[in-house]
Design a protein around this motif. Sequence first.
Motif, mmCIF file in Angstrom:
data_model
loop_
_atom_site.group_PDB
_atom_site.id
_atom_site.type_symbol
_atom_site.label_atom_id
_atom_site.label_comp_id
_atom_site.label_asym_id
_atom_site.label_seq_id
_atom_site.Cartn_x
_atom_site.Cartn_y
_atom_site.Cartn_z
ATOM 1 N N ASP A 52 36.668 4.098 50.770
ATOM 2 C CA ASP A 52 36.866 4.991 51.604
ATOM 3 C C ASP A 52 37.754 5.682 50.599
ATOM 4 N N LYS A 81 39.265 8.371 52.451
ATOM 5 C CA LYS A 81 40.020 9.132 53.408
ATOM 6 C C LYS A 81 41.432 8.441 53.304
ATOM 7 N N SER A 82 41.228 6.656 53.462
ATOM 8 C CA SER A 82 41.668 5.523 53.609
ATOM 9 C C SER A 82 42.142 5.870 54.785
ATOM 10 N N GLU A 83 41.441 6.035 55.578
ATOM 11 C CA GLU A 83 41.458 5.440 56.673
ATOM 12 C C GLU A 83 40.741 4.105 57.311
ATOM 13 N N LYS A 114 44.133 1.162 58.239
ATOM 14 C CA LYS A 114 44.415 1.951 58.793
ATOM 15 C C LYS A 114 44.625 1.463 60.392
ATOM 16 N N TRP A 115 42.983 1.665 60.994
ATOM 17 C CA TRP A 115 43.459 1.617 62.028
ATOM 18 C C TRP A 115 42.184 0.653 62.531
ATOM 19 N N GLN A 117 39.642 1.840 48.787
ATOM 20 C CA GLN A 117 40.256 2.787 48.657
ATOM 21 C C GLN A 117 42.023 3.345 47.827
ATOM 22 N N THR A 130 39.888 8.185 64.294
ATOM 23 C CA THR A 130 40.275 8.946 62.895
ATOM 24 C C THR A 130 40.946 9.901 62.880
#
Length: 830
Positions: free
Chosen positions: A498, A500-502, A505-506, A652, A815
């Motif tokens: 990942d 985008k390192s998202e 988080k979500w 990530q 996102t």
Amino acid sequence: PLVKYKNPIDSIHENLLFTKDGECWAYYSFSPKNIHAGNEDKLNQYKRSFEMLLVRLAKYKDLHLSMLPVEMNLQERFDVLEQDYDPDMLDVGHYYNQRAITVLRDELGTITQSRFYLGVKIKNPIFHTKDSGLKGITTIIRQINRRVMKALGIGMMTSEEKDAFEEKESDVRDLFYGIAINPLEEKELRYICRYNFIRGLPHDYLTESNKTKENISDTLLDTARQPRYIRIEGEYGESYCSFIPIEKTKKDIANMDIFRTAQDFPFPVEVQMKLKVYRKSDVQRKVSMTGKRFSETDGELSERDEQDEELITGKSDLNQLRNELSNKNTPFFNWVACYVVTGDTKDICAERAKEVKLSLEQEYHIVGTQPIADQLDLFYLYLQGADFNTMTENWIQSTLPVAIAELQFGISQRLGTSIGQYIGRITNGIYPDLMSAIQGSRFIVLNHVFLANEGIAGAVTDSPHTLISGQTGKGKSFLMKIIFNYLSFLKGKVLMIDPKSEVKKWYQEVLKDEEIRKNYPMFVKLMERIHYVTLDADKPENQGVLDPLTFLEGTKAKDTILSMLKQVFIIPEIRIENEIMRIIDELMLERSDGKKVGLYMLLKRLENSDDEDFSSFGEFMRRRVEGSILELAFSNGKTKGLDMSNKITVLQIEGLQLPDQELAREDMTDQDKMSLSLMIPLAKFCQTFGMADKNEKTTIFFDEAWTITKSHGGNRLVNELLNVGRSYNNQLYLVTPSIGDVNQAISNFGMMYCFDEPQERERVLEFVGLEDTEYNRELMAAMQKGQCFYKDIYGSVGQLSIDCPFDEWTKAFKTVEKSHSAEMERSFAS
């Protein structure tokens, strides 16, 4: 009055149906072809092969074509799927399978797929032999006895006749070359015979396929109370059905795809068609009479010095028909085709019948009628084993085989695998939004992510890899996360890269929601099984975890190191590059002797060199690496490697700043180059992960895969990842905006999900196997967020609307932050 209907069946043996009149029909399943409407060349090839099949079958005189919306039995399919689930995740996987069934049944009622059946009437081989003498007299006596018994309504099929029919049936199979047609199993033939009497009623396939001839028709049919409808009453309740025969077609029936059209309705629609070869002498007599009438009319017009365009066209068509009949000996068919709709109530059935008739008229200029008094006659006509009869003369169409091929019998709405997890619906055409497309389709798509690797019969590929491409914001990440979650149920390990390192988080944000934790414990279990690895160059324990010298050997290590360095540093001269390679060789040799080595030693040794040029460049490299994200790839040999023992891992990199995809290398900042440089050892690490154990299934998701191809030696890295593949039970999901990112490796992908990319429509169409036509480009341009072209392991291509039936998943797949984030509606957010 209520009538208990009688059917013509005397007995069923394997795929043969023997009638009470001493006749025999052979029934076959017709393996459907999924050919996209925009793939004109393939469609035309298929039509030609079907036309030739009709010509070959014409000697049997009577044919029966049917398309039934047969229940998929999703529960049985999921039961089989769950045998592939990880025991620790079986409860989670089973829970979500049941949720999917519940949602789909609420939306679709009975979940069906189209199945195609071909019936061929076989002449009695005993009565149709040219015998002489006593044997011929015996045959004549048998024929007379048969007529007498038939008049009395008594069947007298002898074992000798049945054996002769079975032998003759093998001749029919010899005509099927070029098209996948298989004899029906006896239980399926029993089921389609029973289906006529339970249309629209909930039922169990296994139970109904075991019905005997005595109770196949065990249903009450009422045609008197509701004109234009048949009320079906049985042990499962009641339903209504209505037959809508095609009364009139347009003159040019090119692409009059009545079988395909029936599959586009949001409710089950059945198509039935009986055909009988028109006797050649009768056709020629009719052609002659028509020719005379044309000549007389033409003469009258000539006297008045007038012309009639329709007459000119008619004469041309008549000459063409005369040529087909006389010179090519082409058969001519009479046929009657019906759409059949059902409903739980008469009003529902009426509304569906109205929609079918309106659609036929508006889209194809076809007149479909709903007769008042002939519903039962039509019901009887389409029973298996029933003969073409004169009661249907109001709806008889007469055409050559080429025209029947235009109806597209055998072209299906089918994508994906027969067993798998639900990912969306097949949708054809243009819709105002994604939900309209989903709700307008009743054809679900299942996908079993590991089947491509197991040599499935009929698959056109054995590549387990999948490409997900398309413009940012079109739905790539949403689809990737659906598949990622589904894969978590299956045996094997899953790794997601990942950049985008998202994801973390979500996913973890959703886990904080008390309502989620309370209402969806299985979702909580799924989320808590994910192991997150965040690589942070500021943490000492992370420094050097991506050092190629710690997990690669030989040329793989050397090539990876050089690619990394060249991504970041411009090596000023060949002698410095040679010195770097010498030190790398030296370190690798020390490693083979058991010493702990790392890339920081390369920098130190270069900097400590007596050669001023080497020393100066070594210092420059060290200063660039120190305090930067590159420290993740430079170790002192003592760094502990990454732990990949967990079943589900998301990896990530903290502080990774990806450049714009279109940015040229010379315009990149140092941070851009460093970020791309890390993609090189990261890709090699993925390759090592996939090759760790041949006996364990592994899956790698690489989001923003363009970062690999953009880096030094990127195409080679992609090919190396793909080459792990089948022999190591590894599959790779590459997610990238541009299909051009994997241009050279496109043939290595067994499946493709291609979302719209305005700059690449022509290339996308080529890669999925669709023609570059205005229709296909317009279709792609009109795709909503969440719609894509999907190419499955069988080579079938269709328009897929991605559907996630689980609200808690949808919330976790965000996102970006939205003002209505607390809402839990079944919507699509990529």
